[in-house]
Design a protein around this motif. Structure first.
Motif, mmCIF file in Angstrom:
data_model
loop_
_atom_site.group_PDB
_atom_site.id
_atom_site.type_symbol
_atom_site.label_atom_id
_atom_site.label_comp_id
_atom_site.label_asym_id
_atom_site.label_seq_id
_atom_site.Cartn_x
_atom_site.Cartn_y
_atom_site.Cartn_z
ATOM 1 N N ILE A 35 5.369 19.398 0.076
ATOM 2 C CA ILE A 35 4.220 18.934 -0.483
ATOM 3 C C ILE A 35 4.339 17.397 -1.103
ATOM 4 O O ILE A 35 5.412 17.140 -2.145
ATOM 5 N N ILE A 36 3.843 16.525 -0.947
ATOM 6 C CA ILE A 36 3.716 15.005 -1.132
ATOM 7 C C ILE A 36 2.541 14.741 -1.957
ATOM 8 O O ILE A 36 1.629 14.910 -1.319
ATOM 9 N N LYS A 37 2.866 14.493 -3.221
ATOM 10 C CA LYS A 37 1.602 14.316 -4.142
ATOM 11 C C LYS A 37 1.686 12.839 -4.641
ATOM 12 O O LYS A 37 2.850 12.368 -5.230
ATOM 13 N N VAL A 38 0.709 12.006 -4.540
ATOM 14 C CA VAL A 38 0.490 10.809 -5.345
ATOM 15 C C VAL A 38 -0.707 10.965 -6.097
ATOM 16 O O VAL A 38 -1.725 11.049 -5.905
ATOM 17 N N GLU A 39 -0.144 10.307 -7.522
ATOM 18 C CA GLU A 39 -1.516 10.364 -8.687
ATOM 19 C C GLU A 39 -1.532 9.281 -9.253
ATOM 20 O O GLU A 39 -0.425 8.247 -9.396
ATOM 21 N N ARG A 40 -2.768 8.789 -9.639
ATOM 22 C CA ARG A 40 -2.922 7.366 -10.395
ATOM 23 C C ARG A 40 -3.298 7.925 -11.782
ATOM 24 O O ARG A 40 -3.848 8.723 -12.088
ATOM 25 N N LYS A 41 -2.106 7.519 -12.651
ATOM 26 C CA LYS A 41 -2.353 7.510 -14.058
ATOM 27 C C LYS A 41 -2.868 6.349 -14.806
ATOM 28 O O LYS A 41 -3.177 5.385 -14.051
ATOM 29 N N LYS A 42 -2.750 6.190 -16.007
ATOM 30 C CA LYS A 42 -3.351 4.980 -16.659
ATOM 31 C C LYS A 42 -2.546 3.750 -16.472
ATOM 32 O O LYS A 42 -3.430 2.682 -16.035
ATOM 33 N N ASN A 43 -1.410 3.919 -16.580
ATOM 34 C CA ASN A 43 -0.529 2.483 -16.350
ATOM 35 C C ASN A 43 0.683 2.629 -15.181
ATOM 36 O O ASN A 43 1.275 1.731 -15.176
ATOM 37 N N PHE A 55 -3.181 13.209 -2.098
ATOM 38 C CA PHE A 55 -3.430 12.070 -2.376
ATOM 39 C C PHE A 55 -4.607 12.025 -3.629
ATOM 40 O O PHE A 55 -5.477 12.599 -3.400
ATOM 41 N N ASP A 56 -4.310 11.471 -4.832
ATOM 42 C CA ASP A 56 -5.349 11.657 -5.621
ATOM 43 C C ASP A 56 -6.591 10.860 -5.354
ATOM 44 O O ASP A 56 -6.682 9.974 -4.559
ATOM 45 N N LYS A 57 -7.893 11.669 -5.666
ATOM 46 C CA LYS A 57 -9.366 10.838 -5.127
ATOM 47 C C LYS A 57 -9.427 9.788 -5.696
ATOM 48 O O LYS A 57 -10.164 8.995 -5.264
ATOM 49 N N THR A 58 -9.014 9.298 -6.809
ATOM 50 C CA THR A 58 -8.797 7.899 -7.315
ATOM 51 C C THR A 58 -8.038 6.935 -6.505
ATOM 52 O O THR A 58 -7.266 7.308 -6.032
ATOM 53 N N ASP A 113 0.915 -1.140 0.172
ATOM 54 C CA ASP A 113 0.018 0.052 -0.014
ATOM 55 C C ASP A 113 0.957 1.392 0.100
ATOM 56 O O ASP A 113 1.399 1.690 1.011
ATOM 57 N N ILE A 114 1.016 1.764 -1.276
ATOM 58 C CA ILE A 114 1.876 2.945 -1.424
ATOM 59 C C ILE A 114 1.603 4.274 -0.492
ATOM 60 O O ILE A 114 2.467 4.843 0.277
ATOM 61 N N SER A 115 0.203 4.495 -0.461
ATOM 62 C CA SER A 115 -0.140 5.515 0.582
ATOM 63 C C SER A 115 0.261 5.529 2.126
ATOM 64 O O SER A 115 0.756 6.224 2.609
#
Length: 366
Positions: free
Chosen positions: A272-280, A235-238, A208-210
């Motif tokens: 600021i630590i940002k985590v985003e979910r992209k396509k792949n 953290f991305d809402k996705t 679990d990366i988060s």
């Protein structure tokens, strides 16, 4: 008179190239050798006359397909100079390490040929290997006593053996912090020596990366408080999916980036630590508003042992190994790492992880 000048120029050219310790060749646009200097014999084992009409594949061609695709893209399509280190095979069949530079020769933006310069760096590599082995042995020997010191110091600070005078406790805290720095230094040296020796095999688990990011943030909270640096997580809402990756190595990557963001931040700074979910893939970025990285030093930032001049002036702490480790692991997983920075304004380091990371030897790409 012109003929005499041409003859002198040709003689000077041959003297200059033949007195070089490096192998120098000229090829046509297809890579066929038109000229080779006398040092070719020392480097590749071939007499210059044996190379004429052949391509450098006669002693090269041992690197992987993607290496040569990148080489030709750089020199033929982009018409830029290509620099790299390679493994070649000399005339007797022995492999050797070489540093190469290939320069396109153009006229009216059309490729006419190439200049290739090759230096045998086998001895340098062997020396580097011995240094790495020494660091590995020394680090292993230091790890156990440093760990023992840490646990004993923690017990003393927690007053398990009785109450301590305030002055004694202050001194012990300083010793404890120095001990932690030494442990981090030893761990960095061990990681680098394993990477260079090709001994970093990951142990992938569903991660679990988060949750891991939050864990690392808690671990470095004390360091952040010392500089009054505050953190913010975006953290991305996705839903960020769990991925199968080595949590220990990923922890090391995150720890290196976050401690750098604190170390080179300003007083009362922000991270600021940002985590985003992209396509792949998943993208993780860490932004600070610290000292930044000078433009002229950006190309070296992931090099082993490199520290920017302003970073050295900011703090004596640091080995210049953390970002080298980050890049090695992330690229071995199939991800990418990069950064954006402005001096005195701050830096954003980011890296991507594919949803299905590569597994196996995390040092195979070196």
């Amino acid at each position: 008179m012109t003929d005499i000048n041409d003859t002198r120029s040709n003689n000077l050219f041959r003297l200059a190239t033949d007195n070089s310790f490096n192998q120098i060749i000229f090829t046509d646009a297809d890579g066929k050798i038109l000229y080779a200097n006398t040092s070719s014999k020392k480097v590749s084992g071939y007499n210059p006359t044996e190379l004429i009409g052949h391509t450098p594949k006669i002693w090269g061609g041992l690197m992987n397909k993607s290496f040569y695709e990148n080489l030709w893209k750089t020199i033929k399509m982009e018409k830029k100079t290509f620099r790299s280190e390679v493994v070649n095979r000399n005339k007797t069949g022995d492999k050797y390490f070489a540093s190469i530079i290939i320069i396109p020769i153009t006229e009216k933006n059309e490729i006419q040929g190439y200049i290739g310069v090759e230096q045998d760096i086998t001895d340098i590599r062997e020396l580097d290997k011995k240094k790495t082995e020494f660091l590995s042995i020394a680090s292993h020997q230091l790890r156990t006593p440093l760990g023992s010191m840490r646990w004993n110091l923690e017990m003393l600070l927690e007053e398990e053996f009785g109450k301590l005078p305030a002055d004694a406790k202050t001194v012990l805290k300083q010793i404890y912090e120095s001990n932690l720095r030494m442990i981090n230094l030893v761990n960095d040296y061990l990681s680098v020596s394993r990477i260079e020796q090709g001994r970093v095999f990951d142990e992938p688990k569903s991660t679990d990366i988060s949750k891991l990011i939050k864990q690392v943030a808690i671990e470095i909270e004390t360091e952040a408080q010392k500089k009054s640096v505050v953190g913010e997580m975006r953290f991305d809402k996705t839903v960020i999916p769990k991925i199968t990756i080595d949590p220990k190595r990923l922890h090391e990557v995150l720890h290196n980036l976050l401690t750098n963001a604190i170390k080179y931040n300003r007083k009362n700074g922000k991270i600021i630590i940002k985590v985003e979910r992209k396509k792949n893939f998943i993208k993780i970025s860490i932004t600070d508003n610290g000292i930044g990285i000078p433009m002229k030093e950006k190309k070296k930032i992931f090099s082993k042992y490199f520290r920017a001049v302003n970073a050295q002036l900011n703090t004596n702490e640091g080995t210049g190994l953390g970002l080298f480790i980050v890049k090695s692991y992330v690229e071995a997983w199939g991800g990418k790492v990069g950064f954006e920075s402005q001096v005195k304004k701050g830096t954003t380091f980011y890296f991507t992880l594919p949803l299905i990371p590569h597994h196996g030897n995390l040092s195979k790409n070196l």
